[in-house]
Design a protein around this motif. Structure first.
Motif, short mmCIF file in Angstrom:
data_model
loop_
_atom_site.label_atom_id
_atom_site.label_comp_id
_atom_site.label_asym_id
_atom_site.label_seq_id
_atom_site.Cartn_x
_atom_site.Cartn_y
_atom_site.Cartn_z
N CYS A 138 -5.05 3.19 -8.42
CA CYS A 138 -5.50 4.12 -7.54
C CYS A 138 -6.45 4.63 -8.11
O CYS A 138 -6.90 4.30 -9.24
CB CYS A 138 -4.39 5.13 -7.24
N ARG A 187 0.71 -1.32 0.13
CA ARG A 187 0.00 0.00 -0.31
C ARG A 187 0.76 1.31 0.02
O ARG A 187 1.79 1.53 0.66
CB ARG A 187 -0.83 0.05 1.10
N LYS A 203 -2.39 1.22 -4.40
CA LYS A 203 -1.78 -0.10 -4.19
C LYS A 203 -0.70 -0.47 -5.21
O LYS A 203 -0.97 -0.18 -6.39
CB LYS A 203 -2.45 -1.28 -3.91
N SER A 260 0.36 5.08 1.06
CA SER A 260 -0.52 5.78 1.68
C SER A 260 -0.99 6.99 0.87
O SER A 260 -0.02 7.55 0.10
CB SER A 260 0.00 5.84 3.10
N ALA A 261 -2.00 7.93 1.52
CA ALA A 261 -2.28 9.09 0.64
C ALA A 261 -1.14 10.12 1.31
O ALA A 261 -0.80 9.78 2.44
CB ALA A 261 -3.59 9.41 1.27
N ALA A 262 -1.06 11.10 0.81
CA ALA A 262 0.10 12.16 1.21
C ALA A 262 -0.61 13.66 0.66
O ALA A 262 -1.27 13.68 -0.02
CB ALA A 262 1.37 11.90 0.74
N GLY A 266 -2.82 7.97 -3.04
CA GLY A 266 -2.26 6.58 -2.50
C GLY A 266 -2.51 5.58 -3.65
O GLY A 266 -2.77 5.98 -4.76
#
Length: 189
Positions: free
Chosen positions: A110, A83, A173, A85-87, A171
């Protein structure tokens, strides 16, 4: 005055040549020129991948994707998901390097804030490694395969052990799969 006459004669000859060439390729002559679509199908041209173009320009300046642990091991025939992650950053770049094995395929999946998908693919392999069409399947992009086409399969070049994927703020995968019948390892750099 002579120069002007020579220039006019050359223009006249060029004009006559264009008319003659055009008449040879007119539909009435029985030898029509190929349409743009026919020419594209014959040569197999694909439009450039916008993500790859953006990646080439932005990669040196974009912050890297930090993953813990940085290594990914994939057994033959299996898939491993990681994964991202969102940022808050607009873009991050997953810089990947093949550390062992013949090759590994990476797929990024995504959904952006508006529900659109933003898939990308990257294939990493050691220089000189060859893969059949069955081993590659649809794991790599068509453009990647065309540039490496050799005989009945794909042959990897010197720079194919590293690749980058643009990671969007939402983010998503990363899905890793070994190319060929052996296990492979990649590392985030």
């Amino acid at each position: 005055m002579r120069l002007l006459i020579v220039i006019l004669v050359l223009v006249g000859v060029a004009f006559a040549a264009v008319i003659a060439f055009g008449s040879l390729h007119s539909p009435e002559s029985g030898n029509p020129p190929p349409s743009d679509q026919e020419a594209l199908e014959e040569k197999g041209w694909d439009p450039p991948d916008w993500a790859a173009a953006m990646n080439a320009v932005m990669s040196p300046f974009a912050p890297g994707l930090e993953m813990t642990p940085p290594g990914v091991s994939v057994n033959a025939g299996a898939e491993v998901e990681r994964r991202a992650s969102a940022a808050d950053e607009d873009l991050r770049v997953a810089r990947l390097a093949l550390t062992s094995g013949r090759g590994i395929a990476v797929r990024y999946e995504c959904r952006d804030g508006e529900g659109r998908s933003c898939p990308q693919k990257a294939c990493l392999c050691i220089s000189g490694a060859t893969f059949t069409d069955a081993e590659i399947g649809d794991l790599c992009t068509d453009g990647w395969e065309k540039r490496r086409r050799s005989g009945g399969g794909v042959r990897c070049g010197a720079d194919d052990a590293e690749a980058s994927i643009v990671i969007y703020p939402e983010g998503g995968k990363l899905v890793f799969r070994a190319l060929g019948p052996a296990a492979a390892k990649a590392e985030f750099r």
